[in-house]
Design a protein around this motif. Structure first.
Motif, PDB file in Angstrom:
ATOM      1  N   GLU A  94     -36.370 -13.066 -14.099  1.00  0.00           N
ATOM      2  CA  GLU A  94     -35.485 -12.246 -13.320  1.00  0.00           C
ATOM      3  C   GLU A  94     -35.743 -12.806 -12.174  1.00  0.00           C
ATOM      4  N   PHE A  95     -34.451 -12.681 -11.103  1.00  0.00           N
ATOM      5  CA  PHE A  95     -34.774 -13.273  -9.939  1.00  0.00           C
ATOM      6  C   PHE A  95     -34.693 -12.032  -8.966  1.00  0.00           C
ATOM      7  N   GLY A  96     -35.513 -11.995  -8.037  1.00  0.00           N
ATOM      8  CA  GLY A  96     -35.310 -11.096  -6.753  1.00  0.00           C
ATOM      9  C   GLY A  96     -35.412  -9.583  -7.183  1.00  0.00           C
ATOM     10  N   ASN A  97     -36.223  -8.893  -7.990  1.00  0.00           N
ATOM     11  CA  ASN A  97     -35.890  -7.774  -8.634  1.00  0.00           C
ATOM     12  C   ASN A  97     -37.189  -7.071  -7.973  1.00  0.00           C
ATOM     13  N   MET A  98     -38.156  -7.316  -7.337  1.00  0.00           N
ATOM     14  CA  MET A  98     -39.211  -6.756  -6.550  1.00  0.00           C
ATOM     15  C   MET A  98     -40.021  -5.764  -7.265  1.00  0.00           C
ATOM     16  N   GLN A  99     -39.838  -5.895  -8.568  1.00  0.00           N
ATOM     17  CA  GLN A  99     -40.616  -5.122  -9.498  1.00  0.00           C
ATOM     18  C   GLN A  99     -41.631  -5.821 -10.177  1.00  0.00           C
ATOM     19  N   LEU A 146     -38.713 -14.871  -7.995  1.00  0.00           N
ATOM     20  CA  LEU A 146     -38.460 -14.666  -9.356  1.00  0.00           C
ATOM     21  C   LEU A 146     -39.611 -13.952  -9.977  1.00  0.00           C
ATOM     22  N   GLN A 147     -39.389 -13.640 -11.268  1.00  0.00           N
ATOM     23  CA  GLN A 147     -40.627 -12.945 -11.982  1.00  0.00           C
ATOM     24  C   GLN A 147     -40.416 -13.544 -13.465  1.00  0.00           C
ATOM     25  N   ILE A 148     -41.761 -14.017 -13.993  1.00  0.00           N
ATOM     26  CA  ILE A 148     -41.652 -14.424 -15.214  1.00  0.00           C
ATOM     27  C   ILE A 148     -42.952 -13.624 -15.757  1.00  0.00           C
ATOM     28  N   PRO A 149     -42.828 -13.091 -17.095  1.00  0.00           N
ATOM     29  CA  PRO A 149     -41.643 -12.540 -17.527  1.00  0.00           C
ATOM     30  C   PRO A 149     -41.240 -11.331 -16.746  1.00  0.00           C
ATOM     31  N   GLY A 150     -39.814 -11.039 -16.991  1.00  0.00           N
ATOM     32  CA  GLY A 150     -39.423 -10.024 -16.314  1.00  0.00           C
ATOM     33  C   GLY A 150     -39.424  -8.829 -17.263  1.00  0.00           C
ATOM     34  N   ARG A 151     -38.690  -7.700 -16.805  1.00  0.00           N
ATOM     35  CA  ARG A 151     -38.682  -6.570 -17.800  1.00  0.00           C
ATOM     36  C   ARG A 151     -37.799  -6.532 -18.931  1.00  0.00           C
TER      37      ARG A 151
END
Length: 69
Positions: A33-38, A23-28
């Motif tokens: 966002e989960f599993g976006n690799m950015q 996961l990514q906190i905060p996402g774009r």
């Protein structure tokens, strides 16, 4: 006897809290966002603070130890 607790906890947390892997906190586009690799700079900072906070809790407050011998 070697204490492997800090090593195991640090590696597991590093893998689980790598921004963009699970996961990514905060996402774009959203907060999480989960599993976006950015990743972004802010996301790396947030994950670093969470990593060191959890590492401190597990190693100092709880005192996880794994001894081999």
């Amino acid at each position: 006897m070697a204490d492997w607790g800090p090593v195991v906890i640090a590696v597991v947390l590093f893998v689980l809290l790598s921004p963009g892997l699970l996961l990514q906190i905060p996402g774009r586009n959203r907060v999480v966002e989960f599993g976006n690799m950015q990743t972004s700079g802010l996301s790396i900072l947030v994950h670093t603070v969470i990593y060191f906070g959890l590492l401190t809790i597990f190693l100092i407050a709880i005192g996880v130890h794994i001894y081999t011998g």
